[in-house]
Design a protein around this motif. Sequence first.
Motif, mmCIF file in Angstrom:
data_model
loop_
_atom_site.group_PDB
_atom_site.id
_atom_site.type_symbol
_atom_site.label_atom_id
_atom_site.label_comp_id
_atom_site.label_asym_id
_atom_site.label_seq_id
_atom_site.Cartn_x
_atom_site.Cartn_y
_atom_site.Cartn_z
ATOM 1 N N VAL A 126 43.990 -53.107 39.593
ATOM 2 C CA VAL A 126 42.780 -52.117 39.860
ATOM 3 C C VAL A 126 43.033 -50.582 39.587
ATOM 4 C CG1 VAL A 126 40.886 -51.536 41.166
ATOM 5 C CG2 VAL A 126 41.898 -53.756 41.405
ATOM 6 N N ILE A 127 42.516 -50.219 38.355
ATOM 7 C CA ILE A 127 42.933 -48.765 38.242
ATOM 8 C C ILE A 127 41.870 -47.802 38.601
ATOM 9 C CG2 ILE A 127 44.554 -49.129 36.593
ATOM 10 C CD1 ILE A 127 42.172 -48.459 34.373
ATOM 11 N N HIS A 128 40.519 -48.473 38.803
ATOM 12 C CA HIS A 128 39.378 -47.820 39.411
ATOM 13 C C HIS A 128 38.358 -48.617 40.047
ATOM 14 C CE1 HIS A 128 36.448 -44.452 39.431
ATOM 15 N NE2 HIS A 128 35.367 -45.388 38.849
ATOM 16 N N GLU A 129 37.735 -48.261 41.095
ATOM 17 C CA GLU A 129 36.735 -48.898 41.714
ATOM 18 C C GLU A 129 35.504 -47.967 42.201
ATOM 19 O OE1 GLU A 129 35.855 -51.851 45.363
ATOM 20 O OE2 GLU A 129 38.119 -51.294 45.087
ATOM 21 N N ALA A 130 34.387 -48.366 41.762
ATOM 22 C CA ALA A 130 33.171 -47.569 42.134
ATOM 23 C C ALA A 130 31.911 -48.542 42.321
ATOM 24 C CB ALA A 130 32.918 -46.865 41.135
ATOM 25 N N ALA A 131 31.332 -48.593 43.258
ATOM 26 C CA ALA A 131 30.114 -49.290 43.527
ATOM 27 C C ALA A 131 30.298 -50.834 43.497
ATOM 28 C CB ALA A 131 28.936 -48.889 42.895
ATOM 29 N N GLY A 132 31.590 -51.174 43.975
ATOM 30 C CA GLY A 132 31.855 -52.645 43.935
ATOM 31 C C GLY A 132 32.243 -53.226 42.722
ATOM 32 N N GLN A 133 32.494 -52.349 41.722
ATOM 33 C CA GLN A 133 32.914 -52.601 40.424
ATOM 34 C C GLN A 133 34.302 -52.219 40.239
ATOM 35 O OE1 GLN A 133 31.225 -54.675 38.197
ATOM 36 N NE2 GLN A 133 29.408 -54.732 39.592
ATOM 37 N N LYS A 134 35.065 -53.174 39.727
ATOM 38 C CA LYS A 134 36.744 -52.848 39.761
ATOM 39 C C LYS A 134 36.922 -52.637 38.201
ATOM 40 C CE LYS A 134 37.902 -55.052 43.994
ATOM 41 N NZ LYS A 134 38.614 -56.047 44.855
ATOM 42 N N ASP A 135 37.571 -51.852 37.739
ATOM 43 C CA ASP A 135 38.028 -51.652 36.355
ATOM 44 C C ASP A 135 39.837 -51.911 36.472
ATOM 45 O OD1 ASP A 135 35.999 -50.973 35.299
ATOM 46 O OD2 ASP A 135 36.313 -48.684 35.767
ATOM 47 N N TYR A 136 40.168 -53.045 35.801
ATOM 48 C CA TYR A 136 41.422 -53.364 35.765
ATOM 49 C C TYR A 136 42.280 -53.041 34.607
ATOM 50 C CZ TYR A 136 39.805 -56.971 39.272
ATOM 51 O OH TYR A 136 39.210 -57.504 40.403
ATOM 52 N N ASP A 137 43.550 -52.821 34.894
ATOM 53 C CA ASP A 137 44.582 -52.580 33.979
ATOM 54 C C ASP A 137 44.760 -53.844 33.007
ATOM 55 O OD1 ASP A 137 46.435 -51.417 32.232
ATOM 56 O OD2 ASP A 137 47.737 -50.800 33.888
ATOM 57 N N ARG A 138 45.346 -54.061 32.035
ATOM 58 C CA ARG A 138 45.710 -55.076 31.287
ATOM 59 C C ARG A 138 46.555 -56.167 32.320
ATOM 60 N NH1 ARG A 138 50.301 -54.761 27.387
ATOM 61 N NH2 ARG A 138 51.329 -55.304 28.947
ATOM 62 N N PRO A 139 45.974 -57.399 32.226
ATOM 63 C CA PRO A 139 46.924 -58.093 33.134
ATOM 64 C C PRO A 139 47.953 -58.500 32.874
ATOM 65 C CG PRO A 139 44.840 -59.088 32.394
ATOM 66 C CD PRO A 139 44.940 -57.898 31.682
ATOM 67 N N THR A 140 49.056 -58.889 33.669
ATOM 68 C CA THR A 140 50.545 -59.217 33.328
ATOM 69 C C THR A 140 50.852 -60.256 34.252
ATOM 70 O OG1 THR A 140 52.477 -58.443 33.396
ATOM 71 C CG2 THR A 140 51.290 -57.732 34.987
ATOM 72 N N THR A 141 51.940 -60.873 34.411
ATOM 73 C CA THR A 141 52.456 -61.826 35.179
ATOM 74 C C THR A 141 53.462 -61.331 36.299
ATOM 75 O OG1 THR A 141 54.456 -62.305 33.910
ATOM 76 C CG2 THR A 141 52.459 -63.619 33.259
ATOM 77 N N ILE A 142 53.735 -62.056 37.200
ATOM 78 C CA ILE A 142 54.365 -61.656 38.347
ATOM 79 C C ILE A 142 55.813 -61.428 37.811
ATOM 80 C CG2 ILE A 142 54.936 -64.012 39.307
ATOM 81 C CD1 ILE A 142 54.256 -60.629 41.371
ATOM 82 N N ARG A 143 56.395 -62.221 37.100
ATOM 83 C CA ARG A 143 57.788 -62.064 36.568
ATOM 84 C C ARG A 143 57.880 -60.706 35.659
ATOM 85 N NH1 ARG A 143 62.393 -64.741 36.372
ATOM 86 N NH2 ARG A 143 61.575 -66.780 36.493
ATOM 87 N N ASN A 144 56.814 -60.631 35.052
ATOM 88 C CA ASN A 144 56.821 -59.246 34.306
ATOM 89 C C ASN A 144 56.700 -57.876 34.978
ATOM 90 O OD1 ASN A 144 57.276 -60.498 32.029
ATOM 91 N ND2 ASN A 144 54.945 -60.455 31.199
ATOM 92 N N TYR A 145 55.841 -58.172 36.029
ATOM 93 C CA TYR A 145 55.454 -57.162 36.947
ATOM 94 C C TYR A 145 56.965 -56.663 37.882
ATOM 95 C CZ TYR A 145 53.630 -53.804 40.541
ATOM 96 O OH TYR A 145 53.360 -52.763 41.070
ATOM 97 N N LEU A 146 57.418 -57.877 38.483
ATOM 98 C CA LEU A 146 58.835 -57.622 39.199
ATOM 99 C C LEU A 146 59.705 -56.985 38.213
ATOM 100 C CD1 LEU A 146 58.952 -60.791 41.198
ATOM 101 C CD2 LEU A 146 58.095 -58.613 42.024
ATOM 102 N N ASN A 147 60.190 -57.537 37.047
ATOM 103 C CA ASN A 147 61.036 -56.714 36.114
ATOM 104 C C ASN A 147 60.587 -55.424 35.684
ATOM 105 O OD1 ASN A 147 62.939 -58.965 35.548
ATOM 106 N ND2 ASN A 147 61.371 -59.832 34.495
#
Length: 178
Positions: A126-147
């Motif tokens: 989540v890069i931004h949240e306003a009025a209950g609406q969330k804006d997400y960064d590009r999705p990734t996988t857990i392996r990629n995030y840990l690396n």
Amino acid sequence: MKYNTIRFLRTLPRLTFFALFVALASVGTACKSKKKAMEVDAGAAERERLEKEAALKRQQEEEARKKREAEERAAREAEERKRAPYAKLEGYFNSISSASSADAANASINEALTLFSSSETPVLIVIHEAAGQKDYDRPTTIRNYLNYLKDQKKKADKIGELKFDGSGKITEVELVKQ
């Protein structure tokens, strides 16, 4: 003797009245004693009843207190069980980002992956949240995030929400950009 008889007859009503008075007084006293005894018995019975009610009330309050404590304890334990994966994952994030070598980081990554249903578990940031609406960064996988954490050696984003499958493995991670 005639004089004594006349005298006796004159005093007879007084004696009769006196005897009757003594008899009534003793009966009345006996009734009052019985009344007092009954009142004392009734008072004792009332006190006993009140004591039993008070003891029952104390017992019910004690049972309610114990039940409330057991419910609170169960809620705390459930919250701790719920928070345990969050704490474990944060620990893995910290150990990966602060690992002294790539081998140590890789070992931590492999341990962390055991928490997940697969190494391809989606990670949403989540890069931004306003009025209950969330804006997400590009999705990734857990392996990629840990690396990414291993390579960048920076602090991980805050864990927002984890979703689990029936076996308790993590199926989705939502992180909040800090």
